[in-house]
Design a protein around this motif. Structure first.
Motif, PDB file in Angstrom:
ATOM      1  N   ARG A 393       0.840  -1.128  -0.005  1.00  0.00           N
ATOM      2  CA  ARG A 393       0.022   0.039  -0.023  1.00  0.00           C
ATOM      3  C   ARG A 393       0.740   1.285   0.019  1.00  0.00           C
ATOM      4  N   GLY A 490      -9.195   4.626   7.810  1.00  0.00           N
ATOM      5  CA  GLY A 490      -8.852   3.662   6.767  1.00  0.00           C
ATOM      6  C   GLY A 490      -9.930   3.127   6.180  1.00  0.00           C
ATOM      7  N   ARG A 491     -10.060   2.062   5.569  1.00  0.00           N
ATOM      8  CA  ARG A 491     -10.986   1.352   4.558  1.00  0.00           C
ATOM      9  C   ARG A 491     -11.916   1.164   5.757  1.00  0.00           C
ATOM     10  N   ASP A 540     -12.152  -8.725   9.331  1.00  0.00           N
ATOM     11  CA  ASP A 540     -11.898  -9.661   8.084  1.00  0.00           C
ATOM     12  C   ASP A 540     -12.785 -11.100   8.258  1.00  0.00           C
ATOM     13  N   TYR A 579      -6.944   0.217  -2.866  1.00  0.00           N
ATOM     14  CA  TYR A 579      -7.770  -0.727  -2.059  1.00  0.00           C
ATOM     15  C   TYR A 579      -7.094  -1.252  -1.106  1.00  0.00           C
ATOM     16  N   ASP A 581      -5.078  -2.778   2.234  1.00  0.00           N
ATOM     17  CA  ASP A 581      -4.736  -2.073   3.687  1.00  0.00           C
ATOM     18  C   ASP A 581      -3.289  -2.428   3.848  1.00  0.00           C
ATOM     19  N   GLU A 584      -1.651  -5.934   3.578  1.00  0.00           N
ATOM     20  CA  GLU A 584      -2.088  -6.417   2.223  1.00  0.00           C
ATOM     21  C   GLU A 584      -1.105  -6.255   1.211  1.00  0.00           C
TER      22      GLU A 584
END
Length: 613
Positions: A393, A490-491, A540, A579, A581, A584
């Motif tokens: 990211r 964040g997301r 998640d 997209y 995080d 990831e």
């Protein structure tokens, strides 16, 4: 020398710059009448043709009425601003191409500032005057206001204006009636003659240093399989010929001597070999194994180097890693750290706004750039060349003041969107610590100008596209480093992570899609730790996309009922990078784009989360 004109063509993305260059090359007689030419001939890379944007600065030249006009096509996206800054050293004038409806946008502002600082003579081309909603007179006022805002001199404010339709191949000096915007009755509204005349009349011939010896500043690089590196630039003084022994003054102060093995100039888009060249000409020169942008070529070691233009600092940092997923090596030819390091080194030689460094971890490379799109384009090129990599990211590059205060990069953000989406977008900007500077309403749309942290821009374009159903437009420019604005949420949603290795089944995906949005379809290879969809909730969710329906000897009640799967969300590389995080990666291979967790094993991932907390 008086018959040479060196110009750069600058514009915001999609304002018709490349189409305009097409017409200048066609109408100057550069191409034979029976020659088959592609549309947008200056877009040389596949990615440029697909995206409709210019990524690399490129040279071309044509002859008109005895004059030789050298053109440099510059990128229109702020992430490729490094290409623009160095090109200004090669030219004496700029064609500023502005859409007759949109007016000057962010990139227009950025490049124009660089052009004015370099004392380049501007010619304003109001393009697309054949559009139904064209408002050329209003756009001219907007351009004038922009010049004033950028503190242009009185001489620069007295810029000539040409009205054009590059698509239809004509230009006029003035518009006569509002009823007929193409200058009805004008003797020259059939071709580009007024624009050719303006270039010859208003752009000065190259300024030549009074020094008698050879000097040249390297502003661009090319490569030939037969001759090696080609240094492109404008000769500042003196002359050079094939066979001359010259010196390269490198940026670290070292001097290297070599013999000129070949000289090139441009005819249309083709490189043509010449035997010698003089001051004012834009040429390509070979002979040096190691030559970089910003270095000076001259006759003897004792000379002082020419000044190179300062380049705005990178604001985004990302990691490119060796692919270590279970599917590594299936599709790519180049998969090792050595391959990736060589490719990144090659990229930084030709792209001065990109920096690549090794990290303490083997196989992990840190990339500093202007924006995530710049890195996404690089990774897209690499995967097409056969590389397999993983991308982290993007993060903003922070600085600290001497007294320990944290500074972060801020960007000027310009958004154009439909009126009905204004509230949602203002909320999104506020959530990302943005400050609104101004709003301009027109008909059914509104333009917003704001200041926003670079961190806040990551993922904003995805929000804008979703909230406005694809009708919103945005552009941004680096502004300054300022005190840290605070944490940004964040997301908002978690992801669905595969627990199993195997092949996805429609039966399993049908059960999973009730929980959120799928990123994969049936009959796709998956592995444990791979992200297969977005969870509707913030946490998640581990799922099994490979589960098969067990058959029994009893006929089930629902047998024969068809499974209806929604189409999976397929992300582009830029969208995927925005997209993901912080924990990831995006796995990019020649044929696939996959999202995955950094730690694939679920137990190890949970343990790492607990330790981090």
């Amino acid at each position: 020398m008086d018959k040479i004109r060196n110009i750069a063509i600058i514009a915001h993305v999609d304002h018709g710059k490349t189409t305009l260059v097409d017409q200048l090359l066609r109408q100057s007689g550069t191409f034979r009448s029976n020659q088959k030419i592609e549309e947008r001939v200056m877009d040389s890379m596949d990615l440029e043709r697909e995206k409709g944007i210019t990524i690399r600065a490129k040279n071309a030249a044509f002859h008109w009425n005895g004059y030789r006009i050298n053109i440099v096509d510059t990128p229109g996206h702020a992430d490729f601003g490094g290409e623009v800054e160095r090109i200004m050293k090669m030219v004496d004038g700029v064609l500023l191409v502005v859409d007759a409806h949109d007016g000057p946008q962010a990139q227009t502002r950025f490049v124009l500032r660089k052009a004015l600082e370099n004392k380049a003579k501007p010619i304003v081309v109001i393009n697309k005057i054949d559009r139904e909603n064209a408002r050329p007179h209003r756009v001219v006022d907007m351009v004038f206001d922009l010049f004033v805002e950028l503190k242009a001199t009185d001489e620069q404010l007295d810029f000539p204006i040409i009205y054009a339709s590059a698509k239809n191949g004509f230009a006029v000096r003035e518009l006569f009636t509002t009823a007929n915007p193409s200058g009805g009755g004008h003797k020259n509204n059939e071709d580009m003659t007024p624009l050719f005349e303006a270039i010859v009349e208003h752009v000065p011939p190259p300024k030549i240093s009074s020094e008698p010896f050879f000097q040249m500043l390297v502003s661009n690089l090319d490569y030939s399989d037969y001759l090696g590196r080609i240094a492109l630039g404008r000769i500042v003084s003196g002359r050079v010929a094939v066979g001359d022994s010259i010196v390269c003054i490198q940026r670290d102060g070292r001097r290297e001597r070599a013999t000129v093995t070949a000289l090139f100039t441009y005819e249309g888009l083709e490189q043509v070999e010449i035997k010698h060249a003089s001051a004012g000409e834009i040429v390509g020169l070979t002979g040096f194994d190691e030559v970089y942008i910003g270095e000076t070529l001259t006759d003897v070691e004792e000379r002082t180097p020419l000044q190179f233009v300062d380049i705005d600092p990178p604001t985004i940092r990302m990691h490119i890693l060796v692919n270590d997923s279970p599917f590594a090596g299936r599709e790519g030819k180049y998969v090792t750290a050595r391959h990736i390091r060589e490719r990144l080194t090659r990229e930084t030689r030709g792209n001065v706004s990109l920096q690549a460094n090794d990290t303490e971890t083997a196989g992990v490379f840190e990339i500093n750039a202007r924006g995530e799109m710049q890195i996404a384009i690089l990774v897209e090129q690499m995967r097409r060349e056969g590389y397999e990599v993983m991308v982290s990211r993007p993060e903003a590059i922070f600085h600290r003041t001497e007294d320990g205060n944290l500074l972060e990069p801020l960007e000027s953000l310009y958004v154009d969107l439909p009126n009905e989406n204004l509230g949602d977008i203002l909320q999104s900007i506020a959530n990302r610590k943005g400050e609104i500077l101004g709003m301009d309403h027109h008909a059914s749309r509104v333009s917003i100008e704001a200041i926003i942290p670079t961190r806040g821009l990551i993922g904003f374009e995805t929000d804008l596209v979703n909230l406005t159903r694809g009708e919103g437009l945005m552009s941004h420019l680096f502004r300054e480093y300022a005190p840290f604005k605070g944490e940004i949420a964040g997301r908002g949603r978690g992801v669905m992570v595969s627990m199993e290795y195997g092949v996805s089944t429609a039966y399993a995906l049908n059960n999973i899609q009730a929980r959120g949005r799928l990123f994969i379809g049936p009959q796709e290879d998956v592995y444990a730790g791979m992200i297969v969809g977005e969870n509707a909730r913030p946490e998640d969710l581990p799922v099994n996309p490979c589960k098969a329906k067990h058959l029994t000897n009893m006929r089930s009640q629902g047998e024969g009922k068809g499974i209806q799967l929604e189409a999976p969300l397929r992300m582009t590389l830029e969208r995927a990078i925005e997209y993901i995080d912080i924990d990831e990666y995006v796995e990019a291979t020649p044929k696939s784009l996959r999202l995955r967790k950094r730690i694939l094993d679920a137990t190890a991932r949970k343990r790492a989360t607990v330790m981090a907390a």
